[in-house]
Scaffold this motif. Sequence first.
Motif, mmCIF file in Angstrom:
data_model
loop_
_atom_site.group_PDB
_atom_site.id
_atom_site.type_symbol
_atom_site.label_atom_id
_atom_site.label_comp_id
_atom_site.label_asym_id
_atom_site.label_seq_id
_atom_site.Cartn_x
_atom_site.Cartn_y
_atom_site.Cartn_z
ATOM 1 N N GLU A 65 9.777 20.258 44.780
ATOM 2 C CA GLU A 65 8.785 21.317 44.942
ATOM 3 C C GLU A 65 8.705 22.188 43.678
ATOM 4 O O GLU A 65 7.614 22.569 43.250
ATOM 5 C CB GLU A 65 9.093 22.181 46.159
ATOM 6 C CG GLU A 65 7.985 23.174 46.442
ATOM 7 C CD GLU A 65 8.169 23.903 47.756
ATOM 8 O OE1 GLU A 65 7.162 24.422 48.253
ATOM 9 O OE2 GLU A 65 9.302 23.969 48.276
ATOM 10 N N THR A 66 9.833 22.483 43.073
ATOM 11 C CA THR A 66 9.837 23.248 41.825
ATOM 12 C C THR A 66 9.109 22.494 40.726
ATOM 13 O O THR A 66 8.307 23.063 39.982
ATOM 14 C CB THR A 66 11.282 23.570 41.386
ATOM 15 O OG1 THR A 66 11.897 24.362 42.397
ATOM 16 C CG2 THR A 66 11.312 24.301 40.066
ATOM 17 N N PHE A 67 9.361 21.204 40.637
ATOM 18 C CA PHE A 67 8.684 20.381 39.644
ATOM 19 C C PHE A 67 7.175 20.419 39.881
ATOM 20 O O PHE A 67 6.399 20.597 38.946
ATOM 21 C CB PHE A 67 9.204 18.945 39.700
ATOM 22 C CG PHE A 67 8.473 18.017 38.792
ATOM 23 C CD1 PHE A 67 8.702 18.043 37.425
ATOM 24 C CD2 PHE A 67 7.546 17.126 39.289
ATOM 25 C CE1 PHE A 67 8.012 17.187 36.579
ATOM 26 C CE2 PHE A 67 6.845 16.277 38.452
ATOM 27 C CZ PHE A 67 7.088 16.310 37.089
ATOM 28 N N TYR A 68 6.762 20.269 41.129
ATOM 29 C CA TYR A 68 5.327 20.300 41.428
ATOM 30 C C TYR A 68 4.721 21.652 41.054
ATOM 31 O O TYR A 68 3.645 21.714 40.439
ATOM 32 C CB TYR A 68 5.053 20.000 42.897
ATOM 33 C CG TYR A 68 3.587 20.203 43.203
ATOM 34 C CD1 TYR A 68 2.660 19.259 42.782
ATOM 35 C CD2 TYR A 68 3.139 21.351 43.828
ATOM 36 C CE1 TYR A 68 1.314 19.452 42.994
ATOM 37 C CE2 TYR A 68 1.791 21.556 44.041
ATOM 38 C CZ TYR A 68 0.879 20.599 43.629
ATOM 39 O OH TYR A 68 -0.456 20.806 43.819
ATOM 40 N N ARG A 69 5.375 22.729 41.392
ATOM 41 C CA ARG A 69 4.840 24.067 41.078
ATOM 42 C C ARG A 69 4.705 24.257 39.567
ATOM 43 O O ARG A 69 3.716 24.812 39.091
ATOM 44 C CB ARG A 69 5.728 25.157 41.662
ATOM 45 C CG ARG A 69 5.534 25.319 43.142
ATOM 46 C CD ARG A 69 6.298 26.517 43.643
ATOM 47 N NE ARG A 69 6.190 26.617 45.086
ATOM 48 C CZ ARG A 69 7.070 27.206 45.842
ATOM 49 N NH1 ARG A 69 8.124 27.778 45.312
ATOM 50 N NH2 ARG A 69 6.895 27.256 47.145
ATOM 51 N N ARG A 70 5.687 23.819 38.812
ATOM 52 C CA ARG A 70 5.605 23.930 37.352
ATOM 53 C C ARG A 70 4.432 23.111 36.821
ATOM 54 O O ARG A 70 3.710 23.547 35.925
ATOM 55 C CB ARG A 70 6.900 23.475 36.695
ATOM 56 C CG ARG A 70 8.024 24.462 36.859
ATOM 57 C CD ARG A 70 9.252 23.997 36.125
ATOM 58 N NE ARG A 70 10.340 24.939 36.302
ATOM 59 C CZ ARG A 70 11.564 24.716 35.902
ATOM 60 N NH1 ARG A 70 11.872 23.587 35.292
ATOM 61 N NH2 ARG A 70 12.484 25.629 36.088
ATOM 62 N N PHE A 71 4.265 21.927 37.352
ATOM 63 C CA PHE A 71 3.160 21.070 36.933
ATOM 64 C C PHE A 71 1.822 21.713 37.285
ATOM 65 O O PHE A 71 0.910 21.777 36.464
ATOM 66 C CB PHE A 71 3.291 19.694 37.593
ATOM 67 C CG PHE A 71 2.214 18.733 37.190
ATOM 68 C CD1 PHE A 71 2.337 17.991 36.032
ATOM 69 C CD2 PHE A 71 1.084 18.576 37.973
ATOM 70 C CE1 PHE A 71 1.340 17.110 35.652
ATOM 71 C CE2 PHE A 71 0.085 17.690 37.608
ATOM 72 C CZ PHE A 71 0.214 16.951 36.438
ATOM 73 N N ALA A 72 1.709 22.216 38.503
ATOM 74 C CA ALA A 72 0.449 22.801 38.961
ATOM 75 C C ALA A 72 0.106 24.084 38.211
ATOM 76 O O ALA A 72 -1.068 24.390 37.992
ATOM 77 C CB ALA A 72 0.516 23.075 40.464
ATOM 78 N N ASP A 73 1.114 24.838 37.791
ATOM 79 C CA ASP A 73 0.888 26.107 37.099
ATOM 80 C C ASP A 73 0.751 25.958 35.587
ATOM 81 O O ASP A 73 0.434 26.929 34.907
ATOM 82 C CB ASP A 73 2.034 27.086 37.391
ATOM 83 C CG ASP A 73 2.053 27.525 38.848
ATOM 84 O OD1 ASP A 73 1.024 27.377 39.535
ATOM 85 O OD2 ASP A 73 3.109 28.013 39.297
ATOM 86 N N PHE A 74 0.981 24.761 35.079
ATOM 87 C CA PHE A 74 0.941 24.555 33.633
ATOM 88 C C PHE A 74 -0.478 24.747 33.115
ATOM 89 O O PHE A 74 -1.428 24.184 33.638
ATOM 90 C CB PHE A 74 1.446 23.152 33.277
ATOM 91 C CG PHE A 74 1.534 22.916 31.796
ATOM 92 C CD1 PHE A 74 2.594 23.415 31.067
ATOM 93 C CD2 PHE A 74 0.553 22.201 31.137
ATOM 94 C CE1 PHE A 74 2.685 23.212 29.705
ATOM 95 C CE2 PHE A 74 0.636 21.990 29.774
ATOM 96 C CZ PHE A 74 1.699 22.489 29.059
ATOM 97 N N MET A 75 -0.609 25.582 32.091
ATOM 98 C CA MET A 75 -1.911 25.843 31.488
ATOM 99 C C MET A 75 -2.025 25.019 30.207
ATOM 100 O O MET A 75 -1.153 25.083 29.341
ATOM 101 C CB MET A 75 -2.052 27.328 31.161
ATOM 102 C CG MET A 75 -1.919 28.241 32.357
ATOM 103 S SD MET A 75 -3.393 28.320 33.345
ATOM 104 C CE MET A 75 -4.483 29.173 32.256
#
Length: 105
Positions: free
Chosen positions: A43-53
């Motif tokens: 889940e942390t990996f997904y959040r980092r990916f989704a929030d990456f600008m």
Amino acid sequence: MEDLVHQHKALPFSLFTDSSRFYRWFYSEQNFLQRQEDRDLVETFYRRFADFMSPVVALSPETGKDNIVMIFERINRTGVTLSLFDLAGARLYLKEVKLRDRPAS
């Protein structure tokens, strides 16, 4: 990649297209992440990916090669350091010379 997904060593890229798809899979469909630590990590990996600008420069199809090269040079003067080869390659591209396609001498 499919083999890694089937072995539960990778996630399918299609999960990253939108958050509802990821969370539906994460909470309802997947059954191999049993430990809370593993679920937290994914889940942390997904959040980092989704929030990456990621910066994007959108150009119209009518943008000329001269302008594209000037934009490329201007952006890359302040970002990642380019080699002389990179800058020369951009300039010579305008003259239909593709340095990367030429054999090394």
